[in-house]
Design a protein around this motif. Structure first.
Motif, PDB file in Angstrom:
ATOM      1  N   LEU A  71       0.835  -1.195   0.000  1.00 36.09           N
ATOM      2  CA  LEU A  71       0.000   0.000   0.000  1.00 36.09           C
ATOM      3  C   LEU A  71       0.874   1.252   0.000  1.00 36.09           C
ATOM      4  O   LEU A  71       0.651   2.178  -0.784  1.00 36.09           O
ATOM      5  CB  LEU A  71      -0.926  -0.006   1.217  1.00 36.09           C
ATOM      6  N   LEU A  72       1.896   1.284   0.872  1.00 36.39           N
ATOM      7  CA  LEU A  72       2.799   2.426   0.940  1.00 36.39           C
ATOM      8  C   LEU A  72       3.582   2.595  -0.364  1.00 36.39           C
ATOM      9  O   LEU A  72       3.683   3.705  -0.903  1.00 36.39           O
ATOM     10  CB  LEU A  72       3.764   2.252   2.114  1.00 36.39           C
ATOM     11  N   LEU A  73       4.117   1.495  -0.868  1.00 36.47           N
ATOM     12  CA  LEU A  73       4.946   1.567  -2.070  1.00 36.47           C
ATOM     13  C   LEU A  73       4.137   2.025  -3.275  1.00 36.47           C
ATOM     14  O   LEU A  73       4.617   2.817  -4.102  1.00 36.47           O
ATOM     15  CB  LEU A  73       5.576   0.200  -2.341  1.00 36.47           C
ATOM     16  N   ASN A  74       2.895   1.567  -3.374  1.00 33.64           N
ATOM     17  CA  ASN A  74       2.040   1.993  -4.484  1.00 33.64           C
ATOM     18  C   ASN A  74       1.764   3.487  -4.427  1.00 33.64           C
ATOM     19  O   ASN A  74       1.683   4.159  -5.464  1.00 33.64           O
ATOM     20  CB  ASN A  74       0.728   1.204  -4.483  1.00 33.64           C
ATOM     21  N   GLN A  75       1.621   4.023  -3.221  1.00 36.03           N
ATOM     22  CA  GLN A  75       1.398   5.462  -3.076  1.00 36.03           C
ATOM     23  C   GLN A  75       2.654   6.243  -3.432  1.00 36.03           C
ATOM     24  O   GLN A  75       2.584   7.302  -4.056  1.00 36.03           O
ATOM     25  CB  GLN A  75       0.947   5.773  -1.647  1.00 36.03           C
ATOM     26  N   LEU A  76       3.819   5.718  -3.053  1.00 34.89           N
ATOM     27  CA  LEU A  76       5.075   6.387  -3.390  1.00 34.89           C
ATOM     28  C   LEU A  76       5.338   6.376  -4.891  1.00 34.89           C
ATOM     29  O   LEU A  76       5.836   7.351  -5.455  1.00 34.89           O
ATOM     30  CB  LEU A  76       6.239   5.713  -2.651  1.00 34.89           C
ATOM     31  N   PHE A  99       0.453   8.534   4.858  1.00 35.54           N
ATOM     32  CA  PHE A  99       0.161   7.109   5.007  1.00 35.54           C
ATOM     33  C   PHE A  99       0.002   6.751   6.480  1.00 35.54           C
ATOM     34  O   PHE A  99      -0.932   6.030   6.858  1.00 35.54           O
ATOM     35  CB  PHE A  99       1.286   6.278   4.381  1.00 35.54           C
ATOM     36  N   ALA A 100       0.904   7.244   7.322  1.00 41.48           N
ATOM     37  CA  ALA A 100       0.822   6.954   8.763  1.00 41.48           C
ATOM     38  C   ALA A 100      -0.453   7.533   9.365  1.00 41.48           C
ATOM     39  O   ALA A 100      -1.099   6.893  10.202  1.00 41.48           O
ATOM     40  CB  ALA A 100       2.048   7.509   9.477  1.00 41.48           C
ATOM     41  N   GLN A 101      -0.828   8.732   8.940  1.00 40.50           N
ATOM     42  CA  GLN A 101      -2.029   9.369   9.469  1.00 40.50           C
ATOM     43  C   GLN A 101      -3.286   8.590   9.101  1.00 40.50           C
ATOM     44  O   GLN A 101      -4.212   8.470   9.905  1.00 40.50           O
ATOM     45  CB  GLN A 101      -2.131  10.802   8.944  1.00 40.50           C
ATOM     46  N   GLU A 102      -3.311   8.057   7.884  1.00 38.91           N
ATOM     47  CA  GLU A 102      -4.510   7.387   7.384  1.00 38.91           C
ATOM     48  C   GLU A 102      -4.521   5.887   7.660  1.00 38.91           C
ATOM     49  O   GLU A 102      -5.575   5.247   7.541  1.00 38.91           O
ATOM     50  CB  GLU A 102      -4.638   7.624   5.875  1.00 38.91           C
ATOM     51  N   ASN A 103      -3.360   5.328   8.015  1.00 41.12           N
ATOM     52  CA  ASN A 103      -3.248   3.874   8.207  1.00 41.12           C
ATOM     53  C   ASN A 103      -2.450   3.566   9.469  1.00 41.12           C
ATOM     54  O   ASN A 103      -1.441   2.863   9.426  1.00 41.12           O
ATOM     55  CB  ASN A 103      -2.575   3.227   6.990  1.00 41.12           C
ATOM     56  N   LYS A 104      -2.905   4.092  10.594  1.00 38.48           N
ATOM     57  CA  LYS A 104      -2.145   3.956  11.838  1.00 38.48           C
ATOM     58  C   LYS A 104      -1.931   2.486  12.210  1.00 38.48           C
ATOM     59  O   LYS A 104      -0.837   2.106  12.654  1.00 38.48           O
ATOM     60  CB  LYS A 104      -2.863   4.675  12.981  1.00 38.48           C
ATOM     61  N   ALA A 169       6.074   7.857  14.073  1.00 35.83           N
ATOM     62  CA  ALA A 169       6.007   7.006  15.268  1.00 35.83           C
ATOM     63  C   ALA A 169       5.470   7.778  16.464  1.00 35.83           C
ATOM     64  O   ALA A 169       4.672   7.243  17.259  1.00 35.83           O
ATOM     65  CB  ALA A 169       7.392   6.440  15.579  1.00 35.83           C
ATOM     66  N   LEU A 170       5.884   9.028  16.636  1.00 40.99           N
ATOM     67  CA  LEU A 170       5.364   9.848  17.735  1.00 40.99           C
ATOM     68  C   LEU A 170       3.853  10.009  17.611  1.00 40.99           C
ATOM     69  O   LEU A 170       3.129   9.959  18.604  1.00 40.99           O
ATOM     70  CB  LEU A 170       6.048  11.214  17.743  1.00 40.99           C
ATOM     71  N   PHE A 171       3.392  10.172  16.376  1.00 38.73           N
ATOM     72  CA  PHE A 171       1.950  10.277  16.143  1.00 38.73           C
ATOM     73  C   PHE A 171       1.240   8.956  16.439  1.00 38.73           C
ATOM     74  O   PHE A 171       0.237   8.920  17.154  1.00 38.73           O
ATOM     75  CB  PHE A 171       1.705  10.693  14.692  1.00 38.73           C
ATOM     76  N   CYS A 172       1.775   7.872  15.903  1.00 42.11           N
ATOM     77  CA  CYS A 172       1.109   6.572  16.044  1.00 42.11           C
ATOM     78  C   CYS A 172       1.072   6.082  17.489  1.00 42.11           C
ATOM     79  O   CYS A 172       0.170   5.334  17.875  1.00 42.11           O
ATOM     80  CB  CYS A 172       1.792   5.537  15.150  1.00 42.11           C
ATOM     81  N   LYS A 173       2.036   6.476  18.288  1.00 43.27           N
ATOM     82  CA  LYS A 173       2.089   6.066  19.694  1.00 43.27           C
ATOM     83  C   LYS A 173       1.568   7.158  20.631  1.00 43.27           C
ATOM     84  O   LYS A 173       1.728   7.077  21.839  1.00 43.27           O
ATOM     85  CB  LYS A 173       3.516   5.673  20.080  1.00 43.27           C
TER      86      LYS A 173
END
Length: 202
Positions: A71-76, A99-104, A169-173
Protein backbone atom coordinates in the motif's frame (compact mmCIF):
# COMPACT_ATOMS: atom_id res chain seq x y z
CA UNK A 1 -22.62 -17.37 -9.41
CA UNK A 2 -21.47 -20.98 -9.67
CA UNK A 3 -20.38 -23.21 -6.80
CA UNK A 4 -16.66 -22.81 -7.57
CA UNK A 5 -16.92 -19.02 -7.73
CA UNK A 6 -18.91 -18.90 -4.49
CA UNK A 7 -16.36 -21.08 -2.70
CA UNK A 8 -13.52 -18.89 -3.91
CA UNK A 9 -15.32 -15.77 -2.72
CA UNK A 10 -15.98 -17.35 0.68
CA UNK A 11 -12.31 -18.31 0.96
CA UNK A 12 -11.21 -14.77 0.12
CA UNK A 13 -13.64 -13.31 2.65
CA UNK A 14 -12.37 -15.67 5.35
CA UNK A 15 -8.77 -14.84 4.50
CA UNK A 16 -9.53 -11.13 4.94
CA UNK A 17 -11.46 -11.78 8.15
CA UNK A 18 -8.50 -13.62 9.68
CA UNK A 19 -6.11 -10.81 8.74
CA UNK A 20 -8.44 -8.14 10.14
CA UNK A 21 -8.80 -10.05 13.41
CA UNK A 22 -5.08 -10.75 13.63
CA UNK A 23 -4.20 -7.10 13.03
CA UNK A 24 -6.32 -6.12 16.01
CA UNK A 25 -4.80 -8.79 18.29
CA UNK A 26 -1.19 -8.05 17.28
CA UNK A 27 -1.75 -4.39 18.12
CA UNK A 28 -3.46 -5.16 21.43
CA UNK A 29 -1.19 -7.89 22.71
CA UNK A 30 2.05 -7.59 20.75
CA UNK A 31 3.63 -10.39 18.77
CA UNK A 32 4.70 -12.61 21.70
CA UNK A 33 1.28 -12.70 23.36
CA UNK A 34 -0.63 -13.27 20.14
CA UNK A 35 -1.62 -16.85 19.33
CA UNK A 36 -3.62 -18.61 16.68
CA UNK A 37 -6.14 -19.36 19.40
CA UNK A 38 -6.83 -15.76 20.41
CA UNK A 39 -6.95 -14.73 16.75
CA UNK A 40 -9.61 -17.42 16.26
CA UNK A 41 -11.50 -16.19 19.32
CA UNK A 42 -11.48 -12.65 17.92
CA UNK A 43 -13.32 -13.77 14.77
CA UNK A 44 -15.41 -16.50 16.44
CA UNK A 45 -13.75 -19.26 14.46
CA UNK A 46 -12.21 -22.57 15.48
CA UNK A 47 -8.40 -22.41 15.91
CA UNK A 48 -7.86 -25.54 13.85
CA UNK A 49 -9.69 -24.08 10.88
CA UNK A 50 -7.33 -21.09 10.65
CA UNK A 51 -4.52 -23.51 9.79
CA UNK A 52 -6.26 -24.15 6.46
CA UNK A 53 -5.33 -20.56 5.59
CA UNK A 54 -2.07 -19.89 7.47
CA UNK A 55 0.52 -22.25 8.91
CA UNK A 56 1.31 -20.07 11.96
CA UNK A 57 1.07 -16.56 13.38
CA UNK A 58 4.37 -15.59 11.76
CA UNK A 59 2.89 -16.17 8.31
CA UNK A 60 -0.11 -14.01 9.24
CA UNK A 61 2.20 -11.28 10.55
CA UNK A 62 4.25 -11.32 7.35
CA UNK A 63 1.09 -11.15 5.25
CA UNK A 64 0.03 -8.02 7.14
CA UNK A 65 3.53 -6.60 6.61
CA UNK A 66 3.25 -7.28 2.89
CA UNK A 67 -0.16 -5.61 2.64
CA UNK A 68 1.06 -2.50 4.42
CA UNK A 69 4.26 -2.10 2.43
CA UNK A 70 2.50 -2.72 -0.88
CA UNK A 71 0.00 0.00 0.00
CA UNK A 72 2.80 2.43 0.94
CA UNK A 73 4.95 1.57 -2.07
CA UNK A 74 2.04 1.99 -4.48
CA UNK A 75 1.40 5.46 -3.08
CA UNK A 76 5.08 6.39 -3.39
CA UNK A 77 5.30 5.13 -6.97
CA UNK A 78 2.60 7.59 -8.01
CA UNK A 79 5.34 10.21 -7.61
CA UNK A 80 7.44 8.68 -10.39
CA UNK A 81 5.91 11.21 -12.78
CA UNK A 82 7.69 14.00 -10.83
CA UNK A 83 10.84 14.54 -12.88
CA UNK A 84 12.91 16.55 -10.41
CA UNK A 85 14.33 13.98 -7.93
CA UNK A 86 14.57 16.52 -5.10
CA UNK A 87 10.91 17.53 -5.49
CA UNK A 88 10.05 13.81 -5.64
CA UNK A 89 12.07 13.17 -2.48
CA UNK A 90 10.31 15.95 -0.57
CA UNK A 91 6.91 14.75 -1.77
CA UNK A 92 7.75 11.18 -0.75
CA UNK A 93 8.17 12.29 2.86
CA UNK A 94 4.76 13.93 2.76
CA UNK A 95 3.22 10.75 1.30
CA UNK A 96 4.91 8.68 4.04
CA UNK A 97 3.45 10.94 6.75
CA UNK A 98 0.00 10.90 5.17
CA UNK A 99 0.16 7.11 5.01
CA UNK A 100 0.82 6.95 8.76
CA UNK A 101 -2.03 9.37 9.47
CA UNK A 102 -4.51 7.39 7.38
CA UNK A 103 -3.25 3.87 8.21
CA UNK A 104 -2.15 3.96 11.84
CA UNK A 105 -2.78 0.22 12.37
CA UNK A 106 -0.69 -0.76 9.37
CA UNK A 107 2.07 1.66 10.36
CA UNK A 108 2.28 0.25 13.87
CA UNK A 109 2.52 -3.31 12.55
CA UNK A 110 5.06 -2.42 9.87
CA UNK A 111 7.42 -0.37 12.01
CA UNK A 112 6.62 -0.57 15.72
CA UNK A 113 5.23 -3.98 16.78
CA UNK A 114 8.30 -6.16 17.31
CA UNK A 115 8.65 -9.68 15.96
CA UNK A 116 11.42 -11.67 17.73
CA UNK A 117 12.57 -13.60 14.67
CA UNK A 118 12.86 -11.53 11.52
CA UNK A 119 12.63 -13.51 8.30
CA UNK A 120 14.53 -11.44 5.75
CA UNK A 121 13.54 -13.86 2.99
CA UNK A 122 9.81 -13.33 3.45
CA UNK A 123 7.95 -11.44 0.75
CA UNK A 124 6.86 -8.73 3.19
CA UNK A 125 10.41 -7.87 4.20
CA UNK A 126 11.57 -7.98 0.57
CA UNK A 127 8.94 -5.34 -0.20
CA UNK A 128 10.22 -3.30 2.77
CA UNK A 129 13.70 -3.44 1.26
CA UNK A 130 12.23 -2.31 -2.06
CA UNK A 131 10.75 0.75 -0.32
CA UNK A 132 14.17 1.59 1.16
CA UNK A 133 15.83 1.11 -2.24
CA UNK A 134 13.26 3.46 -3.76
CA UNK A 135 14.27 6.19 -1.30
CA UNK A 136 17.98 5.52 -1.78
CA UNK A 137 17.66 5.80 -5.56
CA UNK A 138 16.03 9.22 -5.16
CA UNK A 139 18.87 10.40 -2.93
CA UNK A 140 21.36 9.12 -5.51
CA UNK A 141 19.53 11.02 -8.28
CA UNK A 142 19.62 14.17 -6.16
CA UNK A 143 23.38 13.75 -5.74
CA UNK A 144 23.82 13.36 -9.49
CA UNK A 145 22.03 16.71 -9.82
CA UNK A 146 24.38 18.38 -7.35
CA UNK A 147 22.47 17.98 -4.04
CA UNK A 148 23.95 16.33 -0.93
CA UNK A 149 27.19 15.61 -2.79
CA UNK A 150 29.23 15.53 0.42
CA UNK A 151 26.95 12.91 1.98
CA UNK A 152 27.21 9.12 1.93
CA UNK A 153 24.15 7.88 0.01
CA UNK A 154 23.18 5.09 2.39
CA UNK A 155 23.74 7.06 5.59
CA UNK A 156 21.87 10.06 4.24
CA UNK A 157 18.96 7.84 3.16
CA UNK A 158 18.93 6.36 6.66
CA UNK A 159 18.82 9.86 8.15
CA UNK A 160 15.86 10.93 6.02
CA UNK A 161 13.91 7.75 6.74
CA UNK A 162 14.70 8.06 10.46
CA UNK A 163 13.41 11.65 10.64
CA UNK A 164 10.19 10.87 8.79
CA UNK A 165 9.69 7.68 10.78
CA UNK A 166 10.22 9.58 14.03
CA UNK A 167 7.48 12.04 13.10
CA UNK A 168 5.13 9.15 12.25
CA UNK A 169 6.01 7.01 15.27
CA UNK A 170 5.36 9.85 17.74
CA UNK A 171 1.95 10.28 16.14
CA UNK A 172 1.11 6.57 16.04
CA UNK A 173 2.09 6.07 19.69
CA UNK A 174 0.31 9.26 20.84
CA UNK A 175 3.53 10.87 22.07
CA UNK A 176 2.77 14.41 20.88
CA UNK A 177 0.76 15.50 23.93
CA UNK A 178 3.70 17.40 25.46
CA UNK A 179 3.42 19.97 22.68
CA UNK A 180 0.50 21.83 24.23
CA UNK A 181 -1.71 23.79 21.89
CA UNK A 182 -0.53 22.00 18.75
CA UNK A 183 -2.52 19.38 16.89
CA UNK A 184 -0.93 16.22 15.53
CA UNK A 185 -1.46 17.52 12.02
CA UNK A 186 0.24 20.85 12.79
CA UNK A 187 3.22 19.16 14.42
CA UNK A 188 3.67 16.61 11.64
CA UNK A 189 3.22 19.02 8.75
CA UNK A 190 5.28 21.90 10.14
CA UNK A 191 7.90 19.62 11.68
CA UNK A 192 8.47 17.96 8.32
CA UNK A 193 8.53 21.28 6.45
CA UNK A 194 11.20 22.50 8.89
CA UNK A 195 13.27 19.44 7.95
CA UNK A 196 12.66 20.15 4.25
CA UNK A 197 13.95 23.68 4.79
CA UNK A 198 17.20 22.21 6.12
CA UNK A 199 17.45 19.86 3.12
CA UNK A 200 16.97 22.79 0.74
CA UNK A 201 20.00 24.50 2.29
CA UNK A 202 22.19 21.41 1.82
Amino acid sequence: MGIAERKLEEKQEMHKRILDGARKIFLQKGYDQTSMRNIAQEINYSPGSIYFYFKDKSEIFHELHKEGFLLLLNQLKVLQKVRDPFERLKASGRVFIQFAQENKDYYNLMFIVDEPVKNSLSEGFQIAEEAISYMQEMVSECQQNGKFTNMDTEYFTFLIISVVHGICALFCKNRNTSFIGKTDEELMENGYESFVALLEKS
